[in-house]
Design a protein around this motif. Structure first.
Motif, PDB file in Angstrom:
ATOM      1  N   VAL A  15      -5.859  -1.497   2.383  1.00  0.00           N
ATOM      2  CA  VAL A  15      -5.545  -2.717   1.638  1.00  0.00           C
ATOM      3  C   VAL A  15      -6.558  -2.858   0.509  1.00  0.00           C
ATOM      4  O   VAL A  15      -7.763  -2.700   0.720  1.00  0.00           O
ATOM      5  CB  VAL A  15      -5.629  -3.949   2.570  1.00  0.00           C
ATOM      6  CG1 VAL A  15      -5.426  -5.232   1.795  1.00  0.00           C
ATOM      7  CG2 VAL A  15      -4.651  -3.834   3.711  1.00  0.00           C
ATOM      8  N   GLU A  16      -6.059  -3.139  -0.683  1.00  0.00           N
ATOM      9  CA  GLU A  16      -6.954  -3.371  -1.811  1.00  0.00           C
ATOM     10  C   GLU A  16      -7.240  -4.865  -1.903  1.00  0.00           C
ATOM     11  O   GLU A  16      -6.331  -5.686  -1.906  1.00  0.00           O
ATOM     12  CB  GLU A  16      -6.333  -2.867  -3.112  1.00  0.00           C
ATOM     13  CG  GLU A  16      -7.336  -2.847  -4.247  1.00  0.00           C
ATOM     14  CD  GLU A  16      -6.818  -2.133  -5.472  1.00  0.00           C
ATOM     15  OE1 GLU A  16      -6.891  -2.731  -6.558  1.00  0.00           O
ATOM     16  OE2 GLU A  16      -6.343  -0.986  -5.345  1.00  0.00           O
ATOM     17  N   ASN A  17      -8.519  -5.216  -1.918  1.00  0.00           N
ATOM     18  CA  ASN A  17      -8.950  -6.605  -1.996  1.00  0.00           C
ATOM     19  C   ASN A  17      -9.755  -6.830  -3.272  1.00  0.00           C
ATOM     20  O   ASN A  17     -10.317  -5.894  -3.837  1.00  0.00           O
ATOM     21  CB  ASN A  17      -9.821  -6.965  -0.781  1.00  0.00           C
ATOM     22  CG  ASN A  17      -9.037  -6.909   0.507  1.00  0.00           C
ATOM     23  OD1 ASN A  17      -8.031  -7.582   0.661  1.00  0.00           O
ATOM     24  ND2 ASN A  17      -9.495  -6.088   1.439  1.00  0.00           N
ATOM     25  N   ASP A  18      -9.829  -8.080  -3.699  1.00  0.00           N
ATOM     26  CA  ASP A  18     -10.608  -8.456  -4.866  1.00  0.00           C
ATOM     27  C   ASP A  18     -11.899  -9.114  -4.382  1.00  0.00           C
ATOM     28  O   ASP A  18     -11.862 -10.078  -3.612  1.00  0.00           O
ATOM     29  CB  ASP A  18      -9.809  -9.433  -5.738  1.00  0.00           C
ATOM     30  CG  ASP A  18     -10.581  -9.811  -6.983  1.00  0.00           C
ATOM     31  OD1 ASP A  18     -10.735  -8.946  -7.851  1.00  0.00           O
ATOM     32  OD2 ASP A  18     -11.057 -10.966  -7.055  1.00  0.00           O
ATOM     33  N   VAL A  19     -13.048  -8.568  -4.798  1.00  0.00           N
ATOM     34  CA  VAL A  19     -14.350  -9.118  -4.439  1.00  0.00           C
ATOM     35  C   VAL A  19     -15.110  -9.386  -5.724  1.00  0.00           C
ATOM     36  O   VAL A  19     -15.499  -8.442  -6.426  1.00  0.00           O
ATOM     37  CB  VAL A  19     -15.145  -8.155  -3.529  1.00  0.00           C
ATOM     38  CG1 VAL A  19     -16.513  -8.721  -3.206  1.00  0.00           C
ATOM     39  CG2 VAL A  19     -14.369  -7.851  -2.269  1.00  0.00           C
ATOM     40  N   ALA A  23     -12.161  -4.603  -7.563  1.00  0.00           N
ATOM     41  CA  ALA A  23     -11.250  -4.147  -6.511  1.00  0.00           C
ATOM     42  C   ALA A  23     -11.995  -3.293  -5.489  1.00  0.00           C
ATOM     43  O   ALA A  23     -12.794  -2.430  -5.842  1.00  0.00           O
ATOM     44  CB  ALA A  23     -10.109  -3.354  -7.121  1.00  0.00           C
ATOM     45  N   ASN A  26     -10.119  -1.357   1.476  1.00  0.00           N
ATOM     46  CA  ASN A  26     -10.588  -1.478   2.853  1.00  0.00           C
ATOM     47  C   ASN A  26      -9.609  -0.783   3.797  1.00  0.00           C
ATOM     48  O   ASN A  26      -8.400  -0.919   3.658  1.00  0.00           O
ATOM     49  CB  ASN A  26     -10.710  -2.947   3.264  1.00  0.00           C
ATOM     50  CG  ASN A  26     -11.773  -3.665   2.480  1.00  0.00           C
ATOM     51  OD1 ASN A  26     -11.464  -4.415   1.561  1.00  0.00           O
ATOM     52  ND2 ASN A  26     -13.013  -3.442   2.809  1.00  0.00           N
ATOM     53  N   ASP A  50     -15.177   0.597  10.117  1.00  0.00           N
ATOM     54  CA  ASP A  50     -14.588  -0.208   9.046  1.00  0.00           C
ATOM     55  C   ASP A  50     -15.093   0.367   7.730  1.00  0.00           C
ATOM     56  O   ASP A  50     -16.304   0.420   7.499  1.00  0.00           O
ATOM     57  CB  ASP A  50     -15.009  -1.671   9.159  1.00  0.00           C
ATOM     58  CG  ASP A  50     -14.466  -2.347  10.404  1.00  0.00           C
ATOM     59  OD1 ASP A  50     -13.366  -1.969  10.830  1.00  0.00           O
ATOM     60  OD2 ASP A  50     -15.144  -3.239  10.940  1.00  0.00           O
ATOM     61  N   ALA A  52     -15.109   0.676   3.429  1.00  0.00           N
ATOM     62  CA  ALA A  52     -14.878  -0.021   2.166  1.00  0.00           C
ATOM     63  C   ALA A  52     -15.227   0.935   1.031  1.00  0.00           C
ATOM     64  O   ALA A  52     -16.280   1.566   1.031  1.00  0.00           O
ATOM     65  CB  ALA A  52     -15.731  -1.277   2.079  1.00  0.00           C
TER      66      ALA A  52
END
Length: 128
Positions: A15-19, A23, A26, A50, A52
């Protein structure tokens, strides 16, 4: 620097998340190992990591559940309290390299070629 190398299967689709406007990809990787206990009985355990990786990165669509991968990166342990209040720990990896290994499922476009994709250099800490 400590470097961790894992060969295992992706636990669920990446899953691509915005932090903070950047981008991050994860995903989790499971490594199964067999060993003999003190009584000589064959046992098996699964270790989850996990992962990233700073994105965007072309490998994201290929990191599907069940895909066999080689992951390399910097490990750290996240200590926390489980839902029942007991102390727990999670293995986390800041990924620097991912390789797809033969034998995994095909991506949405039908491709299953082994690939190597270095991760971009992080500019800040990854929040997990």
């Amino acid at each position: 620097m400590i470097k961790l190398q894992i060969i295992g299967h992706v636990g669920k689709n990446a899953v691509e998340n915005d932090v903070n406007g950047k981008a991050v990809l994860n995903f989790t990787v499971a490594h199964n190992e067999r060993y003999k206990n003190a009584q000589g009985m064959q046992k098996e355990r699964t270790v989850w990591a996990d992962c990233a990786m700073w994105a965007p990165n072309a490998i994201g669509p290929y990191l599907l559940q069940g895909t066999l991968v080689y992951v390399e990166g910097t490990p750290y342990i996240d200590l926390y309290k489980a839902s029942d209040g007991t102390p727990a720990a999670a293995l986390k990896v800041r990924v620097t390299q991912v390789k797809l290994l033969p034998g995994g499922p095909k991506a949405a476009d039908g491709k299953n070629a082994a690939a190597e994709t270095p991760a971009p250099e992080p500019t800040e800490e990854l929040p997990f």
